[in-house]
Motif scaffolding. Sequence first.
Motif, PDB file in Angstrom:
ATOM      1  N   GLU A   1      49.948  27.876  35.698  1.00 11.06           N
ATOM      2  CA  GLU A   1      48.914  28.643  35.008  1.00 11.06           C
ATOM      3  C   GLU A   1      49.461  29.404  33.808  1.00 11.06           C
ATOM      4  O   GLU A   1      48.732  29.690  32.859  1.00 11.06           O
ATOM      5  CB  GLU A   1      48.251  29.643  35.972  1.00 11.06           C
ATOM      6  N   ASP A   2      50.772  29.732  33.829  1.00 13.12           N
ATOM      7  CA  ASP A   2      51.305  30.616  32.798  1.00 13.12           C
ATOM      8  C   ASP A   2      52.571  30.116  32.118  1.00 13.12           C
ATOM      9  O   ASP A   2      53.164  30.834  31.315  1.00 13.12           O
ATOM     10  CB  ASP A   2      51.572  32.000  33.396  1.00 13.12           C
TER      11      ASP A   2
ATOM     12  N   ILE B   1      34.691  37.906  41.158  1.00 11.64           N
ATOM     13  CA  ILE B   1      35.416  38.376  39.988  1.00 11.64           C
ATOM     14  C   ILE B   1      35.552  39.891  40.104  1.00 11.64           C
ATOM     15  O   ILE B   1      34.561  40.598  40.329  1.00 11.64           O
ATOM     16  CB  ILE B   1      34.695  38.003  38.681  1.00 11.64           C
ATOM     17  N   GLU B   2      36.780  40.364  39.976  1.00 13.07           N
ATOM     18  CA  GLU B   2      37.050  41.797  40.046  1.00 13.07           C
ATOM     19  C   GLU B   2      37.503  42.287  38.676  1.00 13.07           C
ATOM     20  O   GLU B   2      38.442  41.733  38.089  1.00 13.07           O
ATOM     21  CB  GLU B   2      38.135  42.088  41.078  1.00 13.07           C
ATOM     22  N   VAL B   3      36.837  43.323  38.173  1.00 16.95           N
ATOM     23  CA  VAL B   3      37.248  43.970  36.930  1.00 16.95           C
ATOM     24  C   VAL B   3      37.783  45.354  37.290  1.00 16.95           C
ATOM     25  O   VAL B   3      37.057  46.188  37.837  1.00 16.95           O
ATOM     26  CB  VAL B   3      36.074  44.086  35.940  1.00 16.95           C
TER      27      VAL B   3
ATOM     28  N   ARG C   1      40.371  36.914  39.843  1.00 14.82           N
ATOM     29  CA  ARG C   1      39.536  36.129  40.749  1.00 14.82           C
ATOM     30  C   ARG C   1      40.058  36.388  42.156  1.00 14.82           C
ATOM     31  O   ARG C   1      41.218  36.144  42.464  1.00 14.82           O
ATOM     32  CB  ARG C   1      39.636  34.641  40.431  1.00 14.82           C
ATOM     33  N   ILE C   2      39.205  36.927  43.018  1.00 13.63           N
ATOM     34  CA  ILE C   2      39.560  37.217  44.411  1.00 13.63           C
ATOM     35  C   ILE C   2      38.967  36.131  45.300  1.00 13.63           C
ATOM     36  O   ILE C   2      37.800  35.751  45.135  1.00 13.63           O
ATOM     37  CB  ILE C   2      39.003  38.590  44.849  1.00 13.63           C
TER      38      ILE C   2
ATOM     39  N   LEU D   1      42.899  37.910  33.243  1.00 17.11           N
ATOM     40  CA  LEU D   1      43.036  38.537  31.928  1.00 17.11           C
ATOM     41  C   LEU D   1      43.589  39.940  32.120  1.00 17.11           C
ATOM     42  O   LEU D   1      43.155  40.678  33.000  1.00 17.11           O
ATOM     43  CB  LEU D   1      41.671  38.593  31.233  1.00 17.11           C
ATOM     44  N   ASN D   2      44.567  40.310  31.274  1.00 12.15           N
ATOM     45  CA  ASN D   2      45.156  41.637  31.330  1.00 12.15           C
ATOM     46  C   ASN D   2      45.048  42.294  29.964  1.00 12.15           C
ATOM     47  O   ASN D   2      45.271  41.660  28.928  1.00 12.15           O
ATOM     48  CB  ASN D   2      46.637  41.556  31.727  1.00 12.15           C
ATOM     49  N   GLY D   3      44.709  43.559  29.954  1.00  9.05           N
ATOM     50  CA  GLY D   3      44.639  44.312  28.713  1.00  9.05           C
ATOM     51  C   GLY D   3      45.049  45.744  28.950  1.00  9.05           C
ATOM     52  O   GLY D   3      45.442  46.127  30.063  1.00  9.05           O
TER      53      GLY D   3
END
Length: 475
Positions: free
Chosen positions: A329-330, A452-454, A386-387, A377-379
Amino acid sequence: MSARIVPVIMAGGKGTRLWPLSRSSAPKQFIRFIGDQTLFQDTLARLADGALFEAPVVVTNEEFRFLVAEQAREKGVKLSAVLLEPVARNTAPAVAAAACLIAEEYGEDAIIQVLASDHEIVADDSYFDAIKLAREAAADGMLVTFGIAPTTPATGYGYIETGEALPSGAHRVRTFVEKPSAEEAERLLAAGRFLWNSGIFMLPVGRLLAEYRRLAPDVLRNAEVAVKKAVRDLDFTRLDAQSFAQCPDISIDYAIMEKTENAAVVPARFSWSDLGSWDSVWKSGRRDAEGNLAAANTTLVNTKNSLVMTHGVHLAVQGLEDVAVIASEDAVYVGRLKDSQNVGSLVKMLAAKSPTAKLTETHPTSYRPWGGYTSVLNGERFQVKRIFVTPGKKLSLQRHHHRSEHWIVVKGTAEVTIGEETKMLRENESVYIPLGEVHRLANPGKILLELIEVQTGSYLGEDDIIRIVDEFGRQ
């Protein structure tokens, strides 16, 4: 002989030779390469014959305990025990601890098969013929290893020189040979009496413990105490840390097999690979007419004799030959297949630099006893995940000091507890968890729960979790 074999699966290794898919926290035995089973699950499948095998004992470490339990549960396999090593001490202490435990449970007449969880083996008739032959030799008091008939002058394996034939059909071991140079490997292959050392053993417990007392007493003494002082934790057995840490860091090959007068080898012709490099993965797979081994989500044009795999983006490869192209993935690895034995050196370079060290340690997807999560996504002051939660499982009752969370269900049904209130959420429904509020997530349904967890807040690390109640015994 009719007694069933007690399998001992070694599943604690943290190798990164198959980077970027394997990482220190997600080694190759727990990864799905091509197909729907991991190498660990393939190993369990080879032990399915209840007339031949007892339920297996798995030796692993704290970090992998829930991976072991969940992947066994997925395949409906009951484990006899899961021994947790508090520190890494190589195979001699691990096998000694397992042998002590099995001697208590089954007696010293038991026969154990020690096998790795990360080898690829075709379990055909020749495989089970070798297993039964090795059992007979072990019943005669021999410490048996399996030698694979070499097909190439490989330099990545140790070799075993066969000696005189025994009544069981096994042979005495004349010598063990370290991993040879290319020139020496050619000579061993031409001699015709040398086999690859597979690292698989069939061992009579009583004779094995006697050899430990004679040849490696420090290993056995500390392993025995570690088992006697072991603590049960859910379905796991935690070896005593202080005692086990005093075991010498040594392999069973060096501690026992190369010193005993009772070493035997079964020449075996089943298909075997330790999958120690991308080159060996390519060789062991089913290649197409162009010599390519490719996974899903790949497109190959004018490409030959190559390995192309992805666990993330779609890979398109054009006009190349004899290469490995591997995408997680990365991260993406591209190199010639013949050079893939050197991936370990590349990983050491990445691990030595802080900007890339994490790429060698963890995947964007992390697994937990209840399911897992993928970083999307990280900011600054926020991240999106995604859980996924396995049916019937629940996360700990918890709260956070530094972040609030917003959950949006995209698949399945969620049971959400916030403070004193519990509610059900279905697809496309959402809920907000304020900073500091006690909360819990559970999957009461029959299918995988995905949401989806924010997260937003001043600190978003995984260590900002205060667990109040946890069914998995975590702090």
